[in-house]
Design a protein around this motif. Structure first.
Motif, mmCIF file in Angstrom:
data_model
loop_
_atom_site.group_PDB
_atom_site.id
_atom_site.type_symbol
_atom_site.label_atom_id
_atom_site.label_comp_id
_atom_site.label_asym_id
_atom_site.label_seq_id
_atom_site.Cartn_x
_atom_site.Cartn_y
_atom_site.Cartn_z
ATOM 1 N N ALA A 1 -22.960 17.897 18.162
ATOM 2 C CA ALA A 1 -23.427 17.471 16.838
ATOM 3 C C ALA A 1 -22.301 16.794 16.060
ATOM 4 O O ALA A 1 -22.530 15.821 15.346
ATOM 5 C CB ALA A 1 -23.969 18.664 16.064
ATOM 6 N N MET A 2 -21.079 17.305 16.226
ATOM 7 C CA MET A 2 -19.931 16.707 15.538
ATOM 8 C C MET A 2 -19.732 15.260 15.983
ATOM 9 O O MET A 2 -19.410 14.389 15.178
ATOM 10 C CB MET A 2 -18.656 17.511 15.836
ATOM 11 C CG MET A 2 -17.510 17.210 14.894
ATOM 12 S SD MET A 2 -15.955 17.960 15.443
ATOM 13 C CE MET A 2 -16.370 19.687 15.440
ATOM 14 N N SER A 3 -19.950 15.006 17.276
ATOM 15 C CA SER A 3 -19.832 13.637 17.809
ATOM 16 C C SER A 3 -20.878 12.727 17.174
ATOM 17 O O SER A 3 -20.585 11.573 16.848
ATOM 18 C CB SER A 3 -20.017 13.637 19.331
ATOM 19 O OG SER A 3 -19.067 14.470 19.935
ATOM 20 N N VAL A 4 -22.105 13.261 17.001
ATOM 21 C CA VAL A 4 -23.174 12.481 16.357
ATOM 22 C C VAL A 4 -22.779 12.158 14.919
ATOM 23 O O VAL A 4 -22.921 11.019 14.467
ATOM 24 C CB VAL A 4 -24.524 13.243 16.398
ATOM 25 C CG1 VAL A 4 -25.592 12.495 15.608
ATOM 26 C CG2 VAL A 4 -24.977 13.462 17.831
ATOM 27 N N TYR A 5 -22.269 13.149 14.202
ATOM 28 C CA TYR A 5 -21.803 12.932 12.826
ATOM 29 C C TYR A 5 -20.761 11.816 12.778
ATOM 30 O O TYR A 5 -20.838 10.914 11.941
ATOM 31 C CB TYR A 5 -21.191 14.218 12.247
ATOM 32 C CG TYR A 5 -22.181 15.141 11.586
ATOM 33 C CD1 TYR A 5 -22.550 14.950 10.258
ATOM 34 C CD2 TYR A 5 -22.753 16.204 12.273
ATOM 35 C CE1 TYR A 5 -23.461 15.799 9.631
ATOM 36 C CE2 TYR A 5 -23.664 17.062 11.662
ATOM 37 C CZ TYR A 5 -24.013 16.848 10.347
ATOM 38 O OH TYR A 5 -24.913 17.687 9.727
ATOM 39 N N ALA A 6 -19.788 11.899 13.693
ATOM 40 C CA ALA A 6 -18.695 10.913 13.705
ATOM 41 C C ALA A 6 -19.223 9.503 13.958
ATOM 42 O O ALA A 6 -18.837 8.553 13.265
ATOM 43 C CB ALA A 6 -17.658 11.290 14.763
ATOM 44 N N VAL A 7 -20.135 9.362 14.921
ATOM 45 C CA VAL A 7 -20.692 8.040 15.252
ATOM 46 C C VAL A 7 -21.496 7.491 14.073
ATOM 47 O O VAL A 7 -21.345 6.325 13.686
ATOM 48 C CB VAL A 7 -21.575 8.114 16.529
ATOM 49 C CG1 VAL A 7 -22.355 6.817 16.730
ATOM 50 C CG2 VAL A 7 -20.710 8.397 17.752
ATOM 51 N N VAL A 8 -22.343 8.328 13.476
ATOM 52 C CA VAL A 8 -23.153 7.900 12.325
ATOM 53 C C VAL A 8 -22.247 7.487 11.170
ATOM 54 O O VAL A 8 -22.457 6.447 10.538
ATOM 55 C CB VAL A 8 -24.124 9.023 11.878
ATOM 56 C CG1 VAL A 8 -24.806 8.663 10.557
ATOM 57 C CG2 VAL A 8 -25.175 9.276 12.953
ATOM 58 N N PHE A 9 -21.223 8.278 10.898
ATOM 59 C CA PHE A 9 -20.276 7.957 9.818
ATOM 60 C C PHE A 9 -19.623 6.597 10.043
ATOM 61 O O PHE A 9 -19.529 5.774 9.128
ATOM 62 C CB PHE A 9 -19.189 9.026 9.726
ATOM 63 C CG PHE A 9 -19.620 10.317 9.075
ATOM 64 C CD1 PHE A 9 -20.929 10.531 8.652
ATOM 65 C CD2 PHE A 9 -18.702 11.350 8.884
ATOM 66 C CE1 PHE A 9 -21.323 11.718 8.049
ATOM 67 C CE2 PHE A 9 -19.083 12.547 8.287
ATOM 68 C CZ PHE A 9 -20.393 12.731 7.869
ATOM 69 N N LEU A 10 -19.165 6.354 11.281
ATOM 70 C CA LEU A 10 -18.465 5.098 11.587
ATOM 71 C C LEU A 10 -19.399 3.893 11.506
ATOM 72 O O LEU A 10 -18.989 2.809 11.088
ATOM 73 C CB LEU A 10 -17.789 5.181 12.957
ATOM 74 C CG LEU A 10 -16.623 6.181 13.017
ATOM 75 C CD1 LEU A 10 -16.125 6.349 14.448
ATOM 76 C CD2 LEU A 10 -15.480 5.761 12.099
ATOM 77 N N VAL A 11 -20.665 4.084 11.875
ATOM 78 C CA VAL A 11 -21.654 3.003 11.726
ATOM 79 C C VAL A 11 -21.892 2.729 10.242
ATOM 80 O O VAL A 11 -21.960 1.568 9.807
ATOM 81 C CB VAL A 11 -22.982 3.364 12.434
ATOM 82 C CG1 VAL A 11 -24.094 2.396 12.046
ATOM 83 C CG2 VAL A 11 -22.801 3.373 13.954
ATOM 84 N N ILE B 1 -9.562 10.214 7.490
ATOM 85 C CA ILE B 1 -10.336 11.311 6.884
ATOM 86 C C ILE B 1 -11.041 12.108 7.980
ATOM 87 O O ILE B 1 -11.006 13.341 8.014
ATOM 88 C CB ILE B 1 -11.381 10.763 5.889
ATOM 89 C CG1 ILE B 1 -10.705 10.183 4.646
ATOM 90 C CG2 ILE B 1 -12.389 11.851 5.485
ATOM 91 C CD1 ILE B 1 -11.644 9.392 3.748
ATOM 92 N N LEU B 2 -11.681 11.372 8.888
ATOM 93 C CA LEU B 2 -12.439 11.990 9.984
ATOM 94 C C LEU B 2 -11.518 12.801 10.891
ATOM 95 O O LEU B 2 -11.849 13.927 11.276
ATOM 96 C CB LEU B 2 -13.139 10.878 10.783
ATOM 97 C CG LEU B 2 -14.463 11.180 11.473
ATOM 98 C CD1 LEU B 2 -15.448 11.859 10.533
ATOM 99 C CD2 LEU B 2 -15.054 9.897 12.034
#
Length: 200
Positions: free
Chosen positions: A141-151, A52-53
């Motif tokens: 910011a997109m990288s932050v979103y991705a990391v938060v989502f995966l956590v 999805i990501l």
């Protein structure tokens, strides 16, 4: 600013994935007592969400791997898996339950690909929400979103397993899970197809 983005990412994930907790609880209940099933469910959830990501990030950069017109037809994945699970449950009931127990012993509960397929199909509408957010967020910011989502995928898996192992819920899922899982998957599949206009 980073804390604000983390909060926004957590809120966005929670709003778009709240229904996954029920599906995960059903998967964990189905895999109960099978060695390694929890690991396979978590792996499947990560595979599905990573897909999805990946599609959302690619679309935010202008690459369209998944045309918008194809998204409603993702509903066919959970629909087929739900019908398959319903057929297995019916066969097992008709033959006294022996075959289902044997199949579950051999398969060890749901496979990673089953879980990934349901996660990806159920998250088809998430892509439509994530793309504009990612497109306007910028790479940092997109990288932050991705990391938060995966956590948070891990947190969702823990929540699903928690609910599946609560005595009252576990009792219901043990007794009715073989019926609930197919019904939920079929309902999700039909909902995705209908809301996406696949029958229009």
């Amino acid at each position: 600013m980073s804390l604000g983005i983390i909060g926004q990412a957590a809120g966005l994930f929670a709003v778009t994935n709240i229904d996954d907790i029920l599906i995960l609880a059903l998967f964990f209940a189905r895999g109960a007592g099978h060695r390694g099933s929890a690991r396979r469910i978590v792996l499947g959830q990560y595979l599905g969400f990573a897909a999805i990501l990946a599609v959302a990030v690619a679309a935010a950069f202008g690459a369209t791997f998944l045309p918008e017109s194809a998204i409603p037809y993702l509903g066919l994945l959970p629909l087929v898996l739900g019908l398959k699970a319903a057929w297995q449950a019916w066969n097992s009931h008709r033959e006294g339950g022996g075959d289902e127990e044997k199949a579950q012993t051999e398969e060890g509960g749901p496979s990673p690909l089953e879980v990934a397929a349901v996660t990806f199909a159920n998250g088809g509408d998430n892509i439509g929400v994530y793309v504009p957010v990612f497109a306007t967020a910028g790479i940092g910011a997109m990288s932050v979103y991705a990391v938060v989502f995966l956590v948070l995928v891990a947190v969702w898996c823990l929540a699903g397993r928690y609910f599946a192992t609560r005595p009252v819920i576990a009792k219901v899922l043990t007794r009715w899970g073989h019926i609930l899982l197919p019904l939920v998957l079929i309902a999700i599949g039909l909902l995705i197809l209908i809301e996406g206009g696949a029958f229009a």
